[in-house]
Design a protein around this motif. Structure first.
Motif, PDB file in Angstrom:
ATOM      1  N   CYS A  43      22.781  70.355 104.931  1.00 32.71           N
ATOM      2  CA  CYS A  43      21.260  70.550 104.512  1.00 32.71           C
ATOM      3  C   CYS A  43      20.474  71.485 105.398  1.00 32.71           C
ATOM      4  CB  CYS A  43      20.381  68.971 104.833  1.00 32.71           C
ATOM      5  SG  CYS A  43      20.466  68.589 106.203  1.00 32.71           S
ATOM      6  N   GLY A 123      15.515  61.902  96.235  1.00 36.09           N
ATOM      7  CA  GLY A 123      16.802  62.602  96.333  1.00 36.09           C
ATOM      8  C   GLY A 123      17.842  61.487  96.756  1.00 36.09           C
ATOM      9  N   ASP A 124      19.135  61.964  96.782  1.00 39.55           N
ATOM     10  CA  ASP A 124      20.294  61.174  96.967  1.00 39.55           C
ATOM     11  C   ASP A 124      21.115  61.462  98.114  1.00 39.55           C
ATOM     12  OD1 ASP A 124      21.022  62.254  93.671  1.00 39.55           O
ATOM     13  OD2 ASP A 124      21.541  63.229  95.641  1.00 39.55           O
ATOM     14  N   ARG A 125      20.308  61.529  99.207  1.00 37.54           N
ATOM     15  CA  ARG A 125      21.301  61.725 100.327  1.00 37.54           C
ATOM     16  C   ARG A 125      21.628  60.140 100.768  1.00 37.54           C
ATOM     17  NH1 ARG A 125      20.023  66.128 104.436  1.00 37.54           N
ATOM     18  NH2 ARG A 125      20.463  64.428 105.722  1.00 37.54           N
ATOM     19  N   GLU A 152      14.233  61.268  91.892  1.00 38.98           N
ATOM     20  CA  GLU A 152      15.151  62.080  91.779  1.00 38.98           C
ATOM     21  C   GLU A 152      15.058  63.375  92.750  1.00 38.98           C
ATOM     22  OE1 GLU A 152      17.743  61.847  89.433  1.00 38.98           O
ATOM     23  OE2 GLU A 152      16.905  59.886  88.877  1.00 38.98           O
ATOM     24  N   GLU A 153      16.159  63.822  92.910  1.00 40.45           N
ATOM     25  CA  GLU A 153      16.222  65.029  93.881  1.00 40.45           C
ATOM     26  C   GLU A 153      15.358  66.306  93.256  1.00 40.45           C
ATOM     27  OE1 GLU A 153      18.116  65.518  96.741  1.00 40.45           O
ATOM     28  OE2 GLU A 153      17.572  67.509  96.967  1.00 40.45           O
ATOM     29  N   ASP A 154      15.416  66.305  91.862  1.00 43.13           N
ATOM     30  CA  ASP A 154      14.711  67.555  91.331  1.00 43.13           C
ATOM     31  C   ASP A 154      13.186  67.096  90.958  1.00 43.13           C
ATOM     32  OD1 ASP A 154      15.208  66.046  89.399  1.00 43.13           O
ATOM     33  OD2 ASP A 154      16.523  67.405  88.146  1.00 43.13           O
ATOM     34  N   PRO A 183      13.583  67.218 100.028  1.00 41.13           N
ATOM     35  CA  PRO A 183      14.276  68.336  99.454  1.00 41.13           C
ATOM     36  C   PRO A 183      13.576  69.561  99.719  1.00 41.13           C
ATOM     37  CG  PRO A 183      13.915  66.571  97.748  1.00 41.13           C
ATOM     38  CD  PRO A 183      13.011  66.064  98.908  1.00 41.13           C
TER      39      PRO A 183
END
Ligand SMILES: Nc1nc(=O)c2c([nH]1)NC[C@@H]1CN(c3ccc(C(=O)N[C@@H](CCC(=O)O)C(=O)O)cc3)C=[N+]21
Length: 375
Positions: A43, A123-125, A152-154, A183
């Protein structure tokens, strides 16, 4: 970013590549930016912050895993061979959670209000998801209600801001936490500024930090990790007034507020950072060291004055094929060396980490009490 971070490292960085407690330190004259040491960057280095190694970036390690910390109950003093008291953050955090549980139920019975914490995760960390899950579990354990939104990440920044606005207006929500790092397409500053200051249980709002920095002013909330460090000192009867304290690291979320808090407690404070010459010379004068840089085993025994108290905020994953997860966590401080020199030291894990979550619960309770004028 990984290559940019790597290329900005001078050859001095090689001195820190050993993550064992080997004698690499005395020749090092500077602390280096955390990005320098990462083998694999998952990251943005700025988001990692020097304190929370939220990224599962592994540091290679030749060192043996530290022996399990000697468990000491708060106020007790169990001695190791070197007469060092291990500061058991897990036990203190449990004690604090028990106190919060009692207060939450007293409040519920008296005025029918249950403190509520809202967490926004984007996001999906994996590590962020784990932290959020742990916070949720901690809320449940003390009777605080927890709400969570997972985007969601986006997602867009606007979507995050929309959820913050909703929680800002929700009377059932007394604390809002936006899980960091966000993000990279989002502006962290915009997002954090949107949290209503009365619900800023992370204490990251600039107005809260500004008040923390000013004499005679009181912040509504103190950031959880630095607050947890001070609480550990208090609950172990370690006095701060008049002491020489050195904070290693100057991040917005730990180093800087930790230095401000120590100063408010009447310590004489020095901040050591990546551009400091001869950090060891300075840390060696400290009665209290708080390290928050995110460099595994960087602070060696030779950096520590005999009898000093060491609070290790670093939570650094290092590769460990023997561990079921493939990695284990080590602090910024070389634990095995520190216990030989210091009078008290926090282990990793089981030191500051659990305190951070306990302080988040405490801030949420404080917020609910304040909003409902409940003493
Ligand atoms: N808005 C925001 N506020 C935060 O306070 C925040 C955040 N974002 N992003 C991530 C970091 C990280 N953080 C930790 C909390 C507890 C442990 C903790 O309890 N650690 C355990 C170890 C857990 C394990 O074994 O994986 C320990 O040290 O014993 C660690 C890390 C809060 N953070």
């Amino acid at each position: 970013m990984a290559s940019a971070a790597a290329s900005s490292c001078s050859s001095l960085s090689m001195m820190f590549l050993t993550h064992s407690c080997g004698a690499t330190s005395s020749t090092a004259h500077r602390l280096l930016p955390p990005g320098c040491l990462r083998r694999r960057l998952h990251c943005h280095p700025l988001q990692m912050g020097p304190t929370y190694l939220r990224c599962l970036t592994f540091h290679s390690s030749a060192a043996e895993p530290p022996s399990p910390p000697h468990v000491v109950l708060p106020h007790a003093s169990l001695t190791t061979e070197a007469n060092t008291k291990v500061i058991d953050g897990k036990a203190v955090a449990k004690q604090i959670r028990d106190e919060i549980t009692a207060e939450v139920s007293r409040m519920k019975e008296a005025i029918g209000v249950i403190p509520g914490l809202a967490v926004i995760l984007v996001g999906d960390r994996k590590d962020s998801a784990t932290y959020v899950r742990n916070k949720k579990k901690a809320c449940e354990s003390v009777g605080i209600s927890s709400l969570e939104v997972h985007l969601e990440e986006d997602s867009t920044e606007e979507e995050v801001l929309k959820h913050i606005a909703g929680y800002n207006d929700d009377p059932l929500v007394h604390g809002i936490l936006v899980q960091l790092p966000l993000p990279s397409h989002m502006n962290e500053q915009n997002v954090l500024n949107a949290v209503r200051i009365e619900k800023d249980v992370d204490g990251f709002h600039p107005l809260n930090i500004g008040r923390l920095a000013m004499r005679g002013r009181e912040p509504l909330f103190v950031p959880c990790t630095p607050k947890g460090c001070i609480e550990l000192l208090h609950r172990h009867g370690i006095s701060i007034k008049g002491k020489r304290a050195v904070v290693i690291g100057r991040s917005n979320i730990v180093g800087m507020p930790a230095a401000l808090l120590l100063q408010r407690e009447d310590a004489t404070v020095t901040v050591v950072h990546s551009r400091t010459n001869n950090p060891e010379e300075i840390t060696k004068q400290a009665d209290i060291i708080i390290s928050a840089v995110g460099q595994p085993n960087m602070v060696k025994g030779s950096w520590i004055k005999p009898g000093a108290v060491i609070i290790d905020v670093g939570i650094n994953p290092v590769e460990d094929p023997n561990s079921p997860r493939g990695y284990r966590l080590v602090g910024d401080v070389c634990y095995e060396e520190a216990v030989e020199v210091a009078s008290a030291v926090t282990p990793v894990p089981g030191g500051v980490g659990p305190m951070t979550i306990a302080m988040l619960l405490q801030n949420t309770l404080i917020s609910a009490k304040r909003m409902h004028n409940f003493e």
